[in-house]
Design a protein around this motif. Structure first.
Motif, short mmCIF file in Angstrom:
data_model
loop_
_atom_site.label_atom_id
_atom_site.label_comp_id
_atom_site.label_asym_id
_atom_site.label_seq_id
_atom_site.Cartn_x
_atom_site.Cartn_y
_atom_site.Cartn_z
N VAL A 134 11.07 -7.68 2.51
CA VAL A 134 9.67 -7.38 2.74
C VAL A 134 9.61 -5.95 3.26
O VAL A 134 10.37 -5.58 4.15
CB VAL A 134 9.04 -8.34 3.77
CG1 VAL A 134 7.62 -7.93 4.11
CG2 VAL A 134 9.08 -9.77 3.25
N VAL A 135 8.71 -5.16 2.70
CA VAL A 135 8.50 -3.80 3.16
C VAL A 135 7.28 -3.81 4.06
O VAL A 135 6.22 -4.30 3.68
CB VAL A 135 8.28 -2.82 1.98
CG1 VAL A 135 8.00 -1.42 2.48
CG2 VAL A 135 9.47 -2.85 1.04
N GLU A 136 7.44 -3.28 5.27
CA GLU A 136 6.33 -3.19 6.21
C GLU A 136 6.14 -1.74 6.61
O GLU A 136 7.12 -1.00 6.72
CB GLU A 136 6.58 -4.04 7.45
CG GLU A 136 6.58 -5.52 7.14
CD GLU A 136 6.55 -6.38 8.38
OE1 GLU A 136 6.53 -5.84 9.50
OE2 GLU A 136 6.53 -7.60 8.22
N GLY A 137 4.89 -1.35 6.79
CA GLY A 137 4.65 0.02 7.20
C GLY A 137 3.17 0.34 7.29
O GLY A 137 2.34 -0.55 7.48
N VAL A 138 2.88 1.62 7.12
CA VAL A 138 1.52 2.13 7.22
C VAL A 138 1.07 2.59 5.84
O VAL A 138 1.82 3.26 5.13
CB VAL A 138 1.47 3.30 8.23
CG1 VAL A 138 0.09 3.91 8.28
CG2 VAL A 138 1.90 2.82 9.60
N LEU A 139 -0.14 2.26 5.47
CA LEU A 139 -0.70 2.64 4.18
C LEU A 139 -1.27 4.04 4.28
O LEU A 139 -2.09 4.33 5.15
CB LEU A 139 -1.81 1.64 3.79
CG LEU A 139 -2.46 1.82 2.44
CD1 LEU A 139 -1.44 1.66 1.32
CD2 LEU A 139 -3.58 0.79 2.28
N LYS A 140 -0.79 4.94 3.40
CA LYS A 140 -1.24 6.33 3.40
C LYS A 140 -1.69 6.74 2.01
O LYS A 140 -1.15 6.27 1.01
CB LYS A 140 -0.12 7.28 3.83
CG LYS A 140 0.26 7.21 5.27
CD LYS A 140 1.30 8.27 5.58
CE LYS A 140 1.64 8.30 7.05
NZ LYS A 140 2.60 9.39 7.33
#
Length: 142
Positions: A105-111
């Protein structure tokens, strides 16, 4: 003691939206469970203890709940977030040289790819809160 403007368990109706008002006096930390399966809810309660006042709208999906020994309701809060979590396709994992017998699973901030600015999107989160935290009905007649 709450003011008379706050809700009582029998006043709350499923499908209606209510304003939730939490103050430090409400002591949200007392609802922290320490249960690893409830870590997200515990973190939310902890974050509310650090704010003088926290308010949001909650659409009730279930009544007759309890939190600790207090009457509670479960509902959905819609909030803007830039946090994302998405499965990593097996083909992409393979191209990255990762073992393919594992699900990622890739988790992060949407830019925004062009501007680099963080993009927010609405998301719903389900939570249970004490009825005493419901301040007023937001939708319909008040």
């Amino acid at each position: 003691m709450r003011h008379s403007e706050f809700m009582r368990p029998h006043d709350v109706e499923v499908g209606h939206t209510y304003r939730v008002r939490i103050t430090q006096r409400d002591n949200p930390a007392r609802f922290i469970t320490g249960d690893p399966r409830k870590a997200e809810a515990d973190l939310l309660m902890l974050s509310w203890t650090l704010e003088a006042v926290h308010e949001f709208d909650l659409t009730v999906t279930a009544t007759g709940q309890t939190l600790g020994d207090e009457p509670a309701v479960t509902g959905v809060r819609v909030a803007d977030t830039s946090h994302i979590s998405t499965p990593l396709p097996r083909e992409t994992a393979e191209r990255l040289g990762l073992p393919t017998d594992v699900e990622y699973v890739v988790e992060g901030v949407l830019k925004d790819a062009v501007t680099g600015r963080i993009v927010s999107r609405p998301t719903g989160e389900t939570m249970t809160v004490p009825v005493a935290w419901l301040a007023a009905q937001v939708d319909g007649l008040q």
